[in-house]
Structures are given as C-alpha cells and as structure tokens.
Design a protein around this motif. Sequence first.
Motif, PDB file in Angstrom:
ATOM      1  N   HIS A   1      56.326  47.097  32.674  1.00  0.00           N
ATOM      2  CA  HIS A   1      56.300  48.541  33.347  1.00  0.00           C
ATOM      3  C   HIS A   1      54.647  49.170  33.540  1.00  0.00           C
ATOM      4  O   HIS A   1      53.824  48.208  32.797  1.00  0.00           O
ATOM      5  CB  HIS A   1      56.819  49.505  32.295  1.00  0.00           C
ATOM      6  N   GLU A   2      54.839  50.085  34.355  1.00  0.00           N
ATOM      7  CA  GLU A   2      53.800  50.774  35.240  1.00  0.00           C
ATOM      8  C   GLU A   2      53.266  51.782  35.103  1.00  0.00           C
ATOM      9  O   GLU A   2      54.431  52.364  34.712  1.00  0.00           O
ATOM     10  CB  GLU A   2      52.941  50.112  36.221  1.00  0.00           C
ATOM     11  N   GLU A   3      51.813  51.890  34.414  1.00  0.00           N
ATOM     12  CA  GLU A   3      51.155  53.193  34.307  1.00  0.00           C
ATOM     13  C   GLU A   3      49.818  53.616  35.042  1.00  0.00           C
ATOM     14  O   GLU A   3      49.413  53.202  35.057  1.00  0.00           O
ATOM     15  CB  GLU A   3      51.060  53.860  32.663  1.00  0.00           C
ATOM     16  N   HIS A   4      50.193  55.528  35.892  1.00  0.00           N
ATOM     17  CA  HIS A   4      48.982  55.674  36.328  1.00  0.00           C
ATOM     18  C   HIS A   4      48.246  55.869  36.379  1.00  0.00           C
ATOM     19  O   HIS A   4      48.623  57.573  35.483  1.00  0.00           O
ATOM     20  CB  HIS A   4      49.497  55.477  37.712  1.00  0.00           C
ATOM     21  N   LEU A   5      46.869  55.973  35.860  1.00  0.00           N
ATOM     22  CA  LEU A   5      46.103  57.080  34.767  1.00  0.00           C
ATOM     23  C   LEU A   5      45.840  58.610  36.452  1.00  0.00           C
ATOM     24  O   LEU A   5      45.843  58.067  37.117  1.00  0.00           O
ATOM     25  CB  LEU A   5      45.562  56.345  34.456  1.00  0.00           C
TER      26      LEU A   5
ATOM     27  N   GLY B   1      42.668  57.170  39.190  1.00  0.00           N
ATOM     28  CA  GLY B   1      43.034  56.111  39.885  1.00  0.00           C
ATOM     29  C   GLY B   1      42.972  54.543  39.448  1.00  0.00           C
ATOM     30  O   GLY B   1      43.882  53.833  40.214  1.00  0.00           O
ATOM     31  N   SER B   2      43.335  54.425  37.981  1.00  0.00           N
ATOM     32  CA  SER B   2      43.319  53.551  37.088  1.00  0.00           C
ATOM     33  C   SER B   2      44.764  52.486  37.062  1.00  0.00           C
ATOM     34  O   SER B   2      45.913  54.065  37.405  1.00  0.00           O
ATOM     35  CB  SER B   2      42.808  52.959  36.428  1.00  0.00           C
ATOM     36  N   LYS B   3      45.128  51.671  36.892  1.00  0.00           N
ATOM     37  CA  LYS B   3      46.353  50.939  36.774  1.00  0.00           C
ATOM     38  C   LYS B   3      47.014  49.777  35.857  1.00  0.00           C
ATOM     39  O   LYS B   3      45.610  49.551  35.985  1.00  0.00           O
ATOM     40  CB  LYS B   3      47.323  50.616  38.078  1.00  0.00           C
ATOM     41  N   VAL B   4      48.011  50.786  35.147  1.00  0.00           N
ATOM     42  CA  VAL B   4      48.129  49.381  33.539  1.00  0.00           C
ATOM     43  C   VAL B   4      48.888  49.026  33.731  1.00  0.00           C
ATOM     44  O   VAL B   4      50.054  50.137  33.608  1.00  0.00           O
ATOM     45  CB  VAL B   4      47.464  50.607  32.388  1.00  0.00           C
TER      46      VAL B   4
ATOM     47  N   ALA C   1      40.480  51.316  39.983  1.00  0.00           N
ATOM     48  CA  ALA C   1      40.265  52.124  41.070  1.00  0.00           C
ATOM     49  C   ALA C   1      39.824  50.986  41.585  1.00  0.00           C
ATOM     50  O   ALA C   1      38.341  50.815  41.953  1.00  0.00           O
ATOM     51  CB  ALA C   1      40.179  52.901  41.586  1.00  0.00           C
ATOM     52  N   PRO C   2      39.952  50.543  43.035  1.00  0.00           N
ATOM     53  CA  PRO C   2      39.222  49.846  43.725  1.00  0.00           C
ATOM     54  C   PRO C   2      37.606  49.830  44.114  1.00  0.00           C
ATOM     55  O   PRO C   2      37.680  51.466  44.678  1.00  0.00           O
ATOM     56  CB  PRO C   2      40.360  49.019  44.987  1.00  0.00           C
ATOM     57  N   LYS C   3      36.865  49.354  44.312  1.00  0.00           N
ATOM     58  CA  LYS C   3      35.457  50.001  44.535  1.00  0.00           C
ATOM     59  C   LYS C   3      35.037  49.105  46.438  1.00  0.00           C
ATOM     60  O   LYS C   3      35.364  47.807  45.747  1.00  0.00           O
ATOM     61  CB  LYS C   3      34.099  50.098  43.874  1.00  0.00           C
TER      62      LYS C   3
ATOM     63  N   VAL D   1      36.844  45.073  45.415  1.00  0.00           N
ATOM     64  CA  VAL D   1      36.502  44.215  43.833  1.00  0.00           C
ATOM     65  C   VAL D   1      37.168  45.550  43.457  1.00  0.00           C
ATOM     66  O   VAL D   1      37.070  46.318  43.259  1.00  0.00           O
ATOM     67  CB  VAL D   1      35.577  43.912  44.017  1.00  0.00           C
ATOM     68  N   SER D   2      37.644  45.420  42.265  1.00  0.00           N
ATOM     69  CA  SER D   2      38.313  45.807  41.435  1.00  0.00           C
ATOM     70  C   SER D   2      37.555  45.560  39.821  1.00  0.00           C
ATOM     71  O   SER D   2      38.307  44.189  39.307  1.00  0.00           O
ATOM     72  CB  SER D   2      40.233  45.978  41.732  1.00  0.00           C
ATOM     73  N   HIS D   3      37.414  45.921  38.741  1.00  0.00           N
ATOM     74  CA  HIS D   3      37.629  46.342  37.655  1.00  0.00           C
ATOM     75  C   HIS D   3      38.719  45.026  36.653  1.00  0.00           C
ATOM     76  O   HIS D   3      39.328  46.705  36.696  1.00  0.00           O
ATOM     77  CB  HIS D   3      36.708  47.366  37.126  1.00  0.00           C
ATOM     78  N   ILE D   4      38.837  44.747  35.866  1.00  0.00           N
ATOM     79  CA  ILE D   4      40.391  44.508  35.409  1.00  0.00           C
ATOM     80  C   ILE D   4      39.404  43.927  33.726  1.00  0.00           C
ATOM     81  O   ILE D   4      38.474  43.410  33.312  1.00  0.00           O
ATOM     82  CB  ILE D   4      41.051  43.198  35.685  1.00  0.00           C
TER      83      ILE D   4
END
Length: 272
Positions: free
Chosen positions: A10-14, A17-20, A49-51, A79-82
């Motif tokens: 499952h996913e959750e949105h913070l 703008g981040s996604k977990v 969130a992408p930059k 880019v996105s930080h993971i």
Amino acid sequence: MKDAIEEESHEEHLADGSKVKHKLMRVRSESMDKKTTERMVEVIEKLKAPKEHVTVEESEDVLPDGTVHRVRKVIKHSVSHIERQHRHEGLVEKVFDGDVKIPGSESQETLETFEKPPYPETVVEHVDEVLPTGEVQKRKVIKNRMIHRIKTRHQSFDADKGPLNEEYEIDEVIPGTESTWYTDSANVSSESESDVEEQQEKVDLGRVEEVTDDGSVITKEIVETRTTTTRTVHSRSGSVDRETTESVVTEEFITPSPSPRSASPLDPKMEQ
C-alpha cells in the motif's frame, strides 16, 4: 531480494508531497545444509517530491569574419531522494539513501546566435509628393543606414515531444544611423512659403527724477515695448508650421532740467 514474493502493499502520501510505499515480502532462503527457511520482511520506501536540476553552459567566440558566435545550453532533469529500509523481527536495516534521476525527465535546449558586424545599406525609393497646387510629383528618395544582422539557431529535445529545430534571421536598423534625402528637386520656386505677422505693444512704466553730481536734475521716462512675431510656414508637402517668438525691450528717455544760474553783478535786474 532473491526468492521474494510480495504478499501485500500500500502507499501513503504525506503533506510535503512525499510518497511512502509499504510492501510485505515473503523471503525464502536456503542454508548451507540445504534447508529452506522463510521470513517476512517489510520493505519501506520513501520517495521525496521531485526536484528539478538545471545546468547552464555558455560560451562565446569570434569567427574569422568578425561574427560573434554565442552558445547557451540548458540541461534539465528531475531527481527524487529515496530512502529504503527493511524491517524484520523488530530490526531495521537501511538499504539505500540517496538521489535518483527520474527516467524520462531529461530535456535539453541549445540556443546559438551569430551576430554579424554592422554593415551599411542603401535603399532607393520612389514616392509621390503632393505639391501645394495639388499636383502629384514623383520623387526619388535615398536612405542610408547601418544594419545589424542576427542569426538564431534553436535546438531542443524533450522526452515527450522529441527533437525540435528552428532557425531564423533578423535584420535590425541601428538607431541613429539612418539618413534620408531627395536626389532631385521639386518643381516649385522655393521649398516653402512663409507669412510673418508682427504685433507691438508699448507700456509706459512712469517717470523718475535723478540728481546728477553737478546738481542737475534729469527726468527719465521708461517705456517697455513687447513685440510678438508669428511666422507661418507652408511646406511643399502641404503641412503648415507656426512659430511664435516674443521680445521685450525697455527704453529710457532722458529729459534734462535747466541748470541753476547764479546772480551776476552786471545783471540790471539785480541792480534794481
């Protein structure tokens, strides 16, 4: 992870703008004695969130003919930080923490300009001029000016739109370098006709008396003359220009008084 089977996700949105992403994986492993074991591992992956990253490259050089060649290249990608970690039996293992380029987000734009040295240009035109008499006369006009030529080449690439190429050239007249004149003369006796109207107004500012060093008394009458001159010029093209000037002249008119006379012993009136 090898030999891993996804059981659920499952996913959750913070709010930032981040996604977990949460995944529950069944992992099978084989020991040295060929025994197979299974364990449940929770994979947690947080994507910020992408930059957009922008890189600008600029260069300039002068070609042998004096043309200034400028290149401006703009490269963009996102880019996105993971952050990725595994949880198993209360233990947390950080697997990855870093920036990842987002596939398909790269674009590139290149702008080249070729600025040629200014050069003179002469243009000959034939125009119709209406004389004050209503007659239409053909006139030959020569225009001299300095031209600034700029050639632009635009190349871009977008993952969605693909490559794009444009090229165009512009000639600009350098301000202040253009001059125009007639090469022939009009069939009129003079270039323009003018009417002059003059009005004068005199104002008496009064009289004053002054005593000179020798005791004489002089009277000064001060008069101011205001002159208004209006000049109306009728040009060959039919236009009418008016110019008005004013001048003020102050004049002094001096009237001397008779000098005082002393009594003379030879004056018969004094003897009486």
